[in-house]
Design a protein around this motif. Structure first.
Motif, PDB file in Angstrom:
ATOM      1  N   LEU A 244       0.826  -1.206   0.000  1.00 56.95           N
ATOM      2  CA  LEU A 244       0.000   0.000   0.000  1.00 56.95           C
ATOM      3  C   LEU A 244       0.861   1.258   0.000  1.00 56.95           C
ATOM      4  N   THR A 245       1.873   1.286   0.863  1.00 64.52           N
ATOM      5  CA  THR A 245       2.765   2.443   0.957  1.00 64.52           C
ATOM      6  C   THR A 245       3.475   2.682  -0.372  1.00 64.52           C
ATOM      7  N   LEU A 246       3.974   1.602  -0.944  1.00 62.15           N
ATOM      8  CA  LEU A 246       4.683   1.727  -2.222  1.00 62.15           C
ATOM      9  C   LEU A 246       3.744   2.234  -3.319  1.00 62.15           C
ATOM     10  N   LEU A 247       2.524   1.678  -3.373  1.00 58.30           N
ATOM     11  CA  LEU A 247       1.553   2.112  -4.386  1.00 58.30           C
ATOM     12  C   LEU A 247       1.203   3.583  -4.206  1.00 58.30           C
ATOM     13  N   SER A 248       1.121   4.013  -2.979  1.00 55.50           N
ATOM     14  CA  SER A 248       0.843   5.406  -2.695  1.00 55.50           C
ATOM     15  C   SER A 248       1.990   6.276  -3.212  1.00 55.50           C
ATOM     16  N   ASP A 249       3.223   5.850  -2.957  1.00 54.82           N
ATOM     17  CA  ASP A 249       4.400   6.581  -3.447  1.00 54.82           C
ATOM     18  C   ASP A 249       4.429   6.635  -4.974  1.00 54.82           C
ATOM     19  N   LEU A 250       3.934   5.572  -5.609  1.00 57.07           N
ATOM     20  CA  LEU A 250       3.952   5.508  -7.075  1.00 57.07           C
ATOM     21  C   LEU A 250       2.799   6.291  -7.702  1.00 57.07           C
ATOM     22  N   GLY A 251       1.919   6.845  -6.867  1.00 54.89           N
ATOM     23  CA  GLY A 251       0.836   7.687  -7.376  1.00 54.89           C
ATOM     24  C   GLY A 251      -0.414   6.948  -7.813  1.00 54.89           C
ATOM     25  N   CYS A 252      -0.559   5.687  -7.364  1.00 56.12           N
ATOM     26  CA  CYS A 252      -1.766   4.912  -7.680  1.00 56.12           C
ATOM     27  C   CYS A 252      -2.995   5.598  -7.073  1.00 56.12           C
ATOM     28  N   ASP A 253      -4.132   5.570  -7.778  1.00 58.07           N
ATOM     29  CA  ASP A 253      -5.315   6.285  -7.305  1.00 58.07           C
ATOM     30  C   ASP A 253      -6.130   5.499  -6.281  1.00 58.07           C
ATOM     31  N   PHE A 254      -6.531   4.286  -6.681  1.00 57.34           N
ATOM     32  CA  PHE A 254      -7.425   3.483  -5.833  1.00 57.34           C
ATOM     33  C   PHE A 254      -6.841   2.095  -5.587  1.00 57.34           C
ATOM     34  N   VAL A 255      -7.242   1.483  -4.492  1.00 60.24           N
ATOM     35  CA  VAL A 255      -6.762   0.136  -4.154  1.00 60.24           C
ATOM     36  C   VAL A 255      -7.896  -0.737  -3.641  1.00 60.24           C
ATOM     37  N   GLN A 256      -7.758  -2.041  -3.865  1.00 60.87           N
ATOM     38  CA  GLN A 256      -8.655  -3.001  -3.228  1.00 60.87           C
ATOM     39  C   GLN A 256      -7.847  -4.254  -2.942  1.00 60.87           C
ATOM     40  N   GLY A 257      -8.222  -4.978  -1.917  1.00 64.29           N
ATOM     41  CA  GLY A 257      -7.485  -6.193  -1.586  1.00 64.29           C
ATOM     42  C   GLY A 257      -7.726  -6.629  -0.155  1.00 64.29           C
ATOM     43  N   TYR A 258      -7.203  -7.820   0.148  1.00 71.30           N
ATOM     44  CA  TYR A 258      -7.424  -8.413   1.464  1.00 71.30           C
ATOM     45  C   TYR A 258      -6.880  -7.550   2.591  1.00 71.30           C
ATOM     46  N   TYR A 259      -5.894  -6.688   2.298  1.00 75.02           N
ATOM     47  CA  TYR A 259      -5.368  -5.801   3.341  1.00 75.02           C
ATOM     48  C   TYR A 259      -6.509  -4.970   3.947  1.00 75.02           C
ATOM     49  N   PHE A 260      -7.443  -4.558   3.121  1.00 71.71           N
ATOM     50  CA  PHE A 260      -8.581  -3.762   3.595  1.00 71.71           C
ATOM     51  C   PHE A 260      -9.763  -4.653   3.933  1.00 71.71           C
ATOM     52  N   SER A 261     -10.141  -5.504   2.996  1.00 70.82           N
ATOM     53  CA  SER A 261     -11.291  -6.383   3.188  1.00 70.82           C
ATOM     54  C   SER A 261     -11.385  -7.404   2.066  1.00 70.82           C
ATOM     55  N   LYS A 262     -11.794  -8.612   2.413  1.00 73.59           N
ATOM     56  CA  LYS A 262     -12.175  -9.587   1.394  1.00 73.59           C
ATOM     57  C   LYS A 262     -13.541  -9.178   0.846  1.00 73.59           C
ATOM     58  N   PRO A 263     -13.995  -9.793  -0.237  1.00 73.64           N
ATOM     59  CA  PRO A 263     -15.383  -9.560  -0.653  1.00 73.64           C
ATOM     60  C   PRO A 263     -16.310 -10.053   0.458  1.00 73.64           C
ATOM     61  N   ILE A 264     -17.322  -9.251   0.811  1.00 71.87           N
ATOM     62  CA  ILE A 264     -18.209  -9.567   1.931  1.00 71.87           C
ATOM     63  C   ILE A 264     -19.674  -9.386   1.513  1.00 71.87           C
ATOM     64  N   PRO A 265     -20.597 -10.019   2.241  1.00 68.24           N
ATOM     65  CA  PRO A 265     -22.018  -9.860   1.905  1.00 68.24           C
ATOM     66  C   PRO A 265     -22.479  -8.410   2.078  1.00 68.24           C
ATOM     67  N   ALA A 266     -23.580  -8.060   1.424  1.00 71.48           N
ATOM     68  CA  ALA A 266     -24.098  -6.689   1.414  1.00 71.48           C
ATOM     69  C   ALA A 266     -24.236  -6.091   2.819  1.00 71.48           C
ATOM     70  N   LYS A 267     -24.873  -6.842   3.670  1.00 71.38           N
ATOM     71  CA  LYS A 267     -25.140  -6.346   5.028  1.00 71.38           C
ATOM     72  C   LYS A 267     -23.836  -5.988   5.745  1.00 71.38           C
ATOM     73  N   GLN A 268     -22.836  -6.849   5.558  1.00 69.84           N
ATOM     74  CA  GLN A 268     -21.537  -6.621   6.208  1.00 69.84           C
ATOM     75  C   GLN A 268     -20.836  -5.383   5.658  1.00 69.84           C
TER      76      GLN A 268
END
Ligand code: C2E
Ligand code: CA
Ligand code: CA
Ligand code: CA
Length: 277
Positions: A244-268
Motif C-alpha cells: 500500500l505504501t509503495l503504491l501510494s508513493d507511485l501515485g496509484c489512485d485506488f486500491v482493493q485487496g485483502y489488506y482492507f477487506s475480502k469480498p463480503i455480503p451486502a449487510k456486512q
C-alpha cells in the motif's frame, strides 16, 4: 507397446471423465441456481489511497450449492459463459448490484461507485444496455456511478458489435474499466482503441512490487502511462501495508485487496462502511 498404449488411453479417459462429469454437473446445477436463490453477490470495497476512504465496491458472485458446496467463480463463470447461462445470471448481477448500490448510497449519503464484471457473451446480448438503463432509472442512480469491467478477452476478436456497445456505454457516461491489465498480450493497443476510463493492474504484479524491482518498475510505468492517457488506476490484490505504501508513493489512485477487506455480503459492507464514516 500395445498394452502400454491401452493403459495410457484408459488412464487418460478416466481423468478426462472426472473433469467432464464435474463440468456437466456444474452446468446442470447452474441452470436452476438462480431460481433456487443459490447465487449471492459479495462486495469488495475499493479505497482512495490518499484519503483512506471508501469510494465504491466491486461486485463478485458467489455460488453456494447444497451438495457441491462453494463453487468458485473462476470455475462456474467460464461454464456459464460457454453455455449462455451468463446472460440471465449477468442480468441478475446487474440488478442486484445496482439495487444494493442505491441502498448503500442512501444509507451513507455518499456517491459510491459499483464495479460489475462483464464477460464477452453479455456484450452480445442486445438487451444488456436496455436493462442497465432501466435499472439505473429504477433505482435512481447516475450513469457515472456504474463501472463495467472487461478483460481483453472481450476485445480479442474485434467484432463490430462489441465496439458499438462500448461506444454506447461511453456515450451514456458509464465507466469502462480494463480488468487484469498486464496479463494479456494486447492490453496496450486496446487502451488506445477503446474508450477506457479505468485500468486495473492485475494482482500478479501487485504481489511482487515490494519483492522485485522489475514488477515495481512495471507498475510504476503502468501508472505513469495511465495518467498520461487520462485513466484512473486501481491496484487489485493489495495484501500488505508495504504494498500500500509503495503504491501510494507511485501515485496509484485506488486500491482493493485483502489488506482492507475480502469480498463480503451486502449487510456486512453496510456495517463496515458506516463504521468508517
Ligand atoms: P476478477 O474480476 O479479477 O476479481 C478479483 C478476484 O481477486 C476476486 O476473486 C477477488 O475475491 C480476488 N481478490 C481480491 N483481493 C484479493 C487479495 O488481496 N488477494 C487475493 N489472493 N485475491 C484477492 P473471485 O471473487 O474468486 O472472482 C474470480 C473471478 O471470477 C473474477 O476475477 C471475475 O473474472 C469472475 N467473476 C466474479 N464474479 C463475476 C460476475 O458477476 N460476472 C462475471 N462475468 N465474472 C465474475
Ligand atoms: Ca474484476
Ligand atoms: Ca481483476
Ligand atoms: Ca481475473
Amino acid at each position: 507397446a500395445k498394452a502400454l498404449g491401452r493403459n495410457t488411453y484408459s488412464f487418460f479417459t478416466k481423468e478426462m471423465n472426472i473433469v467432464i462429469q464435474r463440468r456437466l454437473a456444474i452446468e446442470a446445477q447452474l441452470r436452476g441456481a438462480l431460481d433456487r436463490h443459490e447465487l449471492e453477490l459479495y462486495y469488495q470495497p475499493q479505497f482512495e489511497i490518499r484519503k483512506n476512504s471508501i469510494i465504491g465496491a466491486e461486485a463478485l458472485l458467489r455460488w453456494n450449492h447444497p451438495t457441491l458446496g462453494n463453487i468458485p467463480p473462476d470455475e462456474f463463470i467460464p461454464i456459464a459463459e460457454h453455455s449462455g447461462l451468463i446472460v440471465p445470471i449477468g442480468q441478475y448481477v446487474i440488478e442486484q448490484a445496482l439495487r444494493f448500490l442505491s441502498k448503500w448510497q442512501l444509507s451513507d449519503q455518499k456517491s459510491y461507485t459499483m464495479a460489475v464484471n462483464l464477460s464477452p457473451r453479455q456484450l452480445r446480448d442486445t438487451e444488456l444496455l436496455n436493462l442497465i438503463k432501466n435499472t439505473l432509472a429504477d433505482v435512481n442512480i447516475s450513469f457515472g456511478s456504474l463501472e463495467l469491467e472487461i478483460t481483453e478477452g472481450v476485445l480479442m476478436n474485434g467484432q463490430s458489435y462489441i465496439n458499438e456497445a462500448l461506444i454506447e456505454i461511453n456515450a451514456l457516461g458509464i465507466k469502462l474499466s480494463m480488468d487484469d491489465f498486464g496479463t494479456g498480450y494486447s492490453s496496450l493497443s486496446y487502451l488506445r482503441q477503446y474508450p477506457f476510463d479505468i485500468l486495473k493492474i492485475d494482482r500478479s504484479f501487485i504481489n511482487g512490487i515490494t519483492l522485485n524491482k522489475s514488477d515495481c518498475d512495471l507498475v510504476k510505468a503502468t501508472i505513469a502511462m495511465s495518467h498520461s492517457l487520462g485513466l484512473t488506476v486501481v491496484a487489485e490484490g493489495v495484501e500488505t501495508k508495504e504494498q500500500l505504501t509503495l503504491l501510494s508513493d507511485l501515485g496509484c489512485d485506488f486500491v482493493q485487496g485483502y489488506y482492507f477487506s475480502k469480498p463480503i455480503p451486502a449487510k456486512q459492507l453496510l456495517d463496515f462502511s458506516a463504521a468508517l464514516l
